[in-house]
Design an enzyme around this catalytic site. Structure first.
Site, PDB file in Angstrom:
ATOM      1  N   GLU A 115       0.831  -1.206   0.000  1.00  0.00           N
ATOM      2  CA  GLU A 115       0.000   0.000   0.000  1.00  0.00           C
ATOM      3  C   GLU A 115       0.867   1.258   0.000  1.00  0.00           C
ATOM      4  OE1 GLU A 115      -4.143  -1.132   2.156  1.00  0.00           O
ATOM      5  OE2 GLU A 115      -2.329  -1.515   3.344  1.00  0.00           O
ATOM      6  N   GLU A 135      -4.265  -9.539   3.635  1.00  0.00           N
ATOM      7  CA  GLU A 135      -5.059  -9.220   4.821  1.00  0.00           C
ATOM      8  C   GLU A 135      -6.225 -10.176   5.067  1.00  0.00           C
ATOM      9  OE1 GLU A 135      -3.031  -5.282   3.835  1.00  0.00           O
ATOM     10  OE2 GLU A 135      -3.814  -7.026   2.754  1.00  0.00           O
TER      11      GLU A 135
END
Length: 260
Positions: A115, A135
């Protein structure tokens, strides 16, 4: 400010930030996020810094994710706050920085690490890099902009496959789908990024900042990117850099830009 988890160097108008937690594979914890925010904030104000390269220490990881131990016991509200603060403090902040940021992905870029790389303006990966958003394997989703930036870069279908499968992809695959701009050998990574930065810093800092703003506008909710481009284009005409750039062109010499 004395930093615990990052190292900064400057050379020839190019700053390099190294995330320095090799024992944790450079995982992002609260302290590191705050330090990165401070470093980017300060470097953006330095007129002698015209490009920034960010990488991780060691040979294994750029950033191997967030520090899970910090939020394993969080409540719903704490989780919302963690995501919102992280995006505002670092990820959105980097994306909208006036100074171009190049991510030198040296190894694992997972979760918050990928990210962060996606928030940068340009990405270069070493050929041993592995990238992914794992995740969902922890019962959560990417919370630092991953569900938004990954589809922007590689398309909705591929992004959903990566996110839902929690799979890692290679540097070669990342290059093929447009996640990274270039691939290099590990020992050539920083030099290659430096070469890109050297090409950038020859140009007008004022125009570069306007270009970043205009490109980002296309991805902002409720903003017309074409209108932003028109206004930004017009603003360039009021800068010292524009006057210098056009004058240098007509005089057949190299422009000397100040960023004003």
């Amino acid at each position: 400010m004395n930093y615990q988890n990052i190292l900064i160097a400057k050379e020839h108008n190019i700053a390099t930030i190294i995330i320095n937690r090799p024992d944790k594979l450079n995982a992002l914890n609260k302290v590191t996020i705050q330090e990165l925010h401070h470093a980017f904030s300060v470097l953006e104000t330095h007129h002698d810094v015209r490009a920034i390269i960010i990488s991780g220490s060691g040979e294994k990881a750029f950033v191997a994710g967030a520090d899970i131990a910090e939020f394993a016991e969080f409540s719903v509200e704490e989780g919302i706050q963690l995501s919102a603060q992280g995006q505002e403090t670092l990820f959105n902040f980097v994306e909208n920085l006036r100074v171009p940021v190049i991510a030198a992905i040296n190894g694992f870029a997972l979760g918050g690490g990928l990210e962060l790389a996606m928030a940068c303006h340009i990405r270069v990966a070493s050929d041993n890099a592995k990238m992914g958003l794992p995740e969902v394997s922890l019962g959560v989703i990417p919370g630092y902009g991953g569900t938004q930036r990954l589809p922007q870069l590689i398309g909705k279908g591929r992004a959903l496959e990566m996110i839902l499968s929690a799979a890692m992809i290679s540097a070669e695959e990342g290059y093929r789908v447009g996640l990274v701009n270039h691939i290099t050998k590990p020992d050539e990574l920083l030099d290659f990024c430096y070469e890109i930065a050297q090409k950038i810093i020859k140009n007008s800092p004022a125009a570069i900042a306007m270009a970043i703003h205009a490109v980002n506008a296309n991805f902002r909710e409720g903003e017309n990117g074409y209108e932003t481009e028109i206004k930004s284009f017009g603003k360039c005409f009021g800068t010292v850099d524009f006057k210098e750039g056009t004058k240098a062109f007509l005089e057949k010499r190299k422009a000397v830009f100040t960023g004003e």
